[in-house]
Design a protein around this motif. Structure first.
Motif, PDB file in Angstrom:
ATOM      1  N   GLN A   1     -11.893   2.794   7.022  1.00  0.00           N
ATOM      2  CA  GLN A   1     -10.888   3.907   7.413  1.00  0.00           C
ATOM      3  C   GLN A   1     -10.477   3.957   8.763  1.00  0.00           C
TER       4      GLN A   1
ATOM      5  N   THR B   1      -1.534   7.726   1.908  1.00  0.00           N
ATOM      6  CA  THR B   1      -2.348   8.615   0.921  1.00  0.00           C
ATOM      7  C   THR B   1      -3.308   7.712  -0.142  1.00  0.00           C
ATOM      8  N   ARG B   2      -2.998   6.242   0.129  1.00  0.00           N
ATOM      9  CA  ARG B   2      -3.828   5.354  -0.871  1.00  0.00           C
ATOM     10  C   ARG B   2      -4.738   4.581  -0.364  1.00  0.00           C
ATOM     11  N   VAL B   3      -4.571   4.284   0.902  1.00  0.00           N
ATOM     12  CA  VAL B   3      -5.285   3.413   1.948  1.00  0.00           C
ATOM     13  C   VAL B   3      -6.370   4.239   2.564  1.00  0.00           C
ATOM     14  N   LEU B   4      -5.748   5.401   2.777  1.00  0.00           N
ATOM     15  CA  LEU B   4      -6.682   6.471   3.374  1.00  0.00           C
ATOM     16  C   LEU B   4      -7.228   7.713   2.194  1.00  0.00           C
ATOM     17  N   THR B   5      -6.821   8.829   2.362  1.00  0.00           N
ATOM     18  CA  THR B   5      -7.212   9.704   1.237  1.00  0.00           C
ATOM     19  C   THR B   5      -5.984  10.565   0.844  1.00  0.00           C
ATOM     20  N   SER B   6      -6.030  11.060  -0.094  1.00  0.00           N
ATOM     21  CA  SER B   6      -4.849  11.689  -0.683  1.00  0.00           C
ATOM     22  C   SER B   6      -4.641  12.893   0.080  1.00  0.00           C
ATOM     23  N   ASP B   7      -5.554  13.431   0.950  1.00  0.00           N
ATOM     24  CA  ASP B   7      -5.281  14.752   1.495  1.00  0.00           C
ATOM     25  C   ASP B   7      -4.981  14.447   3.106  1.00  0.00           C
TER      26      ASP B   7
ATOM     27  N   TYR C   1      -0.622   0.505  -4.779  1.00  0.00           N
ATOM     28  CA  TYR C   1      -0.797   1.398  -5.965  1.00  0.00           C
ATOM     29  C   TYR C   1      -1.924   2.394  -5.802  1.00  0.00           C
ATOM     30  N   ASP C   2      -1.930   3.229  -6.592  1.00  0.00           N
ATOM     31  CA  ASP C   2      -2.855   4.357  -6.346  1.00  0.00           C
ATOM     32  C   ASP C   2      -4.040   4.170  -6.700  1.00  0.00           C
ATOM     33  N   GLY C   3      -5.230   3.971  -5.942  1.00  0.00           N
ATOM     34  CA  GLY C   3      -6.608   3.644  -6.606  1.00  0.00           C
ATOM     35  C   GLY C   3      -6.750   2.047  -5.690  1.00  0.00           C
TER      36      GLY C   3
ATOM     37  N   GLU D   1      -2.351  19.412  -2.853  1.00  0.00           N
ATOM     38  CA  GLU D   1      -1.361  18.471  -2.774  1.00  0.00           C
ATOM     39  C   GLU D   1      -0.066  18.694  -3.907  1.00  0.00           C
TER      40      GLU D   1
ATOM     41  N   HIS E   1      -2.417  21.429   2.927  1.00  0.00           N
ATOM     42  CA  HIS E   1      -3.684  21.825   2.898  1.00  0.00           C
ATOM     43  C   HIS E   1      -4.210  23.041   2.382  1.00  0.00           C
TER      44      HIS E   1
ATOM     45  N   ARG F   1      -7.525   1.950  -2.753  1.00  0.00           N
ATOM     46  CA  ARG F   1      -8.648   1.919  -1.588  1.00  0.00           C
ATOM     47  C   ARG F   1      -9.932   1.542  -2.283  1.00  0.00           C
ATOM     48  N   ALA F   2     -10.177   1.988  -3.663  1.00  0.00           N
ATOM     49  CA  ALA F   2     -11.471   1.662  -4.258  1.00  0.00           C
ATOM     50  C   ALA F   2     -11.756   0.071  -4.102  1.00  0.00           C
TER      51      ALA F   2
END
Lengths: 477, 195
Positions: free
Chosen positions: A342, A271-277, A411-413, A182, A178, A415-416
């Motif tokens: 989310q 970090t992919r289905v939610l947020t990267s942070d 995979y990264d992305g 990251e 934080h 969630r979109a």
């Protein structure tokens, strides 16, 4: 409940006269635990984001790391009998110092293939260093406690390890990610590991390894070679009791591999289905919190039940926990209070963590008991030391498979694509968890099917299950 | 040394067994699934490492990569274009990665937006990436930027010729994606551009 907590901590009073060495060994355990668990929380993310490994390679290399740790534990497990506790600690910690510092600084100066080969080399070095730590710490705790205080000493050791795992999550991993972001946060976590290793060097240097709590246990070098795990294996592998144990351990691999998902699959999934942070450290801290409190509050009650039943029930609960993440996430939207995807993912993730930890609490301590039950009385220690063998085979396979599944289903992305309706169930992260759920569920079913073969002597012969000397470091790695 | 020998011997035996096993697993699993090697450019983009991106597109580095990779008759200028349009397993180009962040925090998104526009300019100055390339689901870089909430980057992409009317295989457009995510600034921008 209050009395259970009071009784648990009252037991620690016997350690008020424990030697300085006992606390130094626990100090090493704490500092190294902080470094190890915080690194494991982000290792796959670090390999991908900071070093450019793709998902398959990052999973494979974490699998390879865990494989080599197991292999080296077999090789160097008895090393402290030969070179002494202090030297063993210093060798292990020095290897970890080099590896952790390299992880922290190499991505700042190197790129591309040179960086990747450097990191691969450091992974091998770190696996050797990690392999030193767990057996040497166990030997140190045993040496610096008397027969009277040993059980409590190991309870403290286990507690400190879990406290390290808890703090490494929400305090170290989330704190650094934080505050620094990251990319730099991952590097800072590796450098933090280096600093913790330096603290371990201080503790190890101040240790007097000849301060035996039980004078009768002082090792006298009689010149005879000490039994080593490989030699023990060659001795026992034909024994029916050992074969039964191997069968049991093989059958339970499916559910025990879920432990490894915590660092192989979960960080990328979160970090992919939610947020990267996302606070992945906090999510990974929940399990040890439940285990610590559960051990204190529930173990006295759970101990009343039959070992075999507890293993099956515990494994079934742990396997079923994956169902939360395997169900189509849209189903959770009908639950009051869940307004969007989310929220739905958060619900599935936290439900899985809670239910899995509850199952783990029931079945995990019973493993030690089962091994003690199956083993001939004079060979309990040998069987214990060899019980990691089946995981030896499963670990690299799991690393490769997890990498492939993450690359395909998480995979990264993604969630979109989920939010815009581009992902069907059979392409979703939920499908990946369905595969893992199926594998995990095979364990209790297979154990039940083989019940007659597996059920050994009565649990009355078992060792006190509170004497848990197995380390989560080994369990995770 | 004599007393260490059994341990060293065990370590060597286990190392050999482990390595053989890893090699076997690698062979089996690589055969099962072919994956694209990671792209240095994408790694640099994800790190928002401007120096890293510049180094990749530096003339000397491109020449070196061109010589080591070139098995066909492409020219250096063609290679530059290919380099900037290299796709991953999901059909995403580096520009699409540039247009993607997975964050909900507005401040962090704004911060990422401000760092990514110069990265795009660096890539555009050295190469000719296809701004309207589509991934396997039909998403363009502008769609990724619209979902991610990267307003300045969306503007830059439009300025460089991004088509605001493209839709994915489910009929989503950059405008509908931005609206679903509540990225009102991007909605306004797209509307002003005729979306």
């Amino acid at each position: 409940m209050f009395s259970a907590v009071k009784n648990y901590f009252a037991e620690f009073a016997v350690l008020k006269n424990a030697s300085k060495e006992f606390w130094l060994a626990n100090g090493i355990q704490f500092f190294d635990g902080l470094a190890y668990f915080s690194m494991m929380n982000v290792i796959t993310l670090y390999l991908t984001t900071n070093c450019g490994f793709n998902d398959v390679d990052s999973g494979a290399w974490v699998g390879i790391f865990t494989l080599y740790v197991t292999a080296f534990v077999f090789a160097v497990g008895s090393v402290c009998d030969t070179i002494g506790i202090k030297k063993s600690f210093l060798i292990g910690i020095t290897l970890l110092l080099i590896a952790r510092l390299s992880f922290g600084v190499a991505p700042m100066f190197l790129t591309g293939e040179i960086l990747q080969y450097t990191v691969m080399g450091m992974i091998l070095l770190m696996s050797l260093g990690t392999a030193f730590m767990s057996p040497v710490t166990s030997t140190a705790i045993r040496r610096f406690t008397s027969l009277k205080t040993r059980a409590t000493g190991f309870n403290i050791y286990y507690l400190i390890m879990n406290v390290g795992a808890i703090f490494s999550g929400f305090a170290v991993t989330d704190g650094l990610r934080h505050s620094l972001g990251e990319v730099n946060g991952n590097l800072a976590i590796m450098i933090f590991g280096f600093v913790m290793s330096a603290c371990c060097v201080v503790c190890a240097s101040a240790m007097n390894e000849n301060n035996y709590a039980e004078e009768s246990e002082r090792i006298v070098d009689d010149g005879k070679p000490k039994p080593r795990p490989l030699a023990i294996f060659m001795e026992v592998w034909k024994e029916p009791a050992f074969q039964k144990l191997v069968l049991f351990l093989l059958l339970t691999i499916g559910v025990r591999l879920v432990f490894t998902h915590q660092f192989l699959v979960m960080p990328k999934y979160y970090t992919r289905v939610l947020t990267s942070d996302f606070d992945l450290g906090l999510a990974n801290s929940i399990n040890p919190i439940i285990i610590v409190f559960g051990l204190i509050l529930l173990i006295p009650i759970i101990n009343r039940f039959n070992t075999f039943k507890l293993i099956v029930v515990g494994m079934s609960i742990s396997a079923m926990s994956l169902l939360f993440m395997a169900m189509p996430v849209q189903w959770f939207l009908s639950i009051p209070g869940i307004h969007n995807l989310q929220d739905a993912y958060m619900f599935a993730i936290f439900a899985q963590i809670l239910v899995f930890a509850f199952g783990e609490l029931i079945f995990s301590p019973r493993f030690t008991e089962y091994i003690a039950n199956v083993a001939p009385k004079e060979k309990v220690a040998s069987y214990m030391s060899l019980s990691a063998l089946p995981m030896f085979i499963a670990k690299p396979i799991n690393g490769f498979v997890s990498g492939m599944l993450v690359a395909r289903y998480s995979y990264d992305g993604i969630r979109a694509k989920i939010e815009t309706g581009n992902v069907n169930y059979d392409q979703s992260p939920e499908f990946m968890w369905l595969i893992y759920f199926g594998l995990a569920l095979l364990s209790p079913l297979a154990v039940l099917a083989m019940k007659n073969v597996l059920e050994g002597k009565k649990s009355s012969e078992s060792e006190n299950s509170n004497n848990v000397e197995s380390a989560p470091v080994e369990e995770m790695a | 040394m004599k007393k260490y020998w059994p341990i060293i011997k065990d370590a060597i035996i286990l190392l050999v067994i482990s390595t053989a096993f890893v090699t076997l697993c690698n062979g089996i699993f690589r055969g099962l699934k072919k994956t694209t090697e990671s792209d240095l450019l994408v790694t640099a983009i994800n790190q928002e490492n401007a120096k890293g991106v510049q180094e990749i597109f530096a003339e000397a580095a491109l020449n070196k990569e061109f010589k080591s990779n070139n098995r066909s008759t492409t020219t250096l200028s063609e290679f530059k274009k290919i380099r900037a349009n290299r796709i991953d397993d999901n059909g995403r180009t580096p520009i699409m990665w540039l247009a993607y962040v997975n964050l909900d925090d507005k401040k962090k998104i704004t911060d990422a937006d401000s760092k990514r526009v110069p990265l795009l300019e660096t890539i555009l100055a050295s190469s000719t990436p296809d701004i309207n390339a589509r991934d396997h689901d039909g998403w363009s870089a502008l769609m990724w930027a619209s979902w991610s909430g990267l307003t300045s980057l969306s503007g830059k992409l439009i300025e460089k010729g991004a088509d605001v009317k493209l839709s994915d295989r489910k009929g989503n457009t950059a405008l509908s994606i931005a609206a679903k995510r509540g990225n009102t600034e991007i909605v306004n921008l797209l509307r002003s551009q005729g979306a």
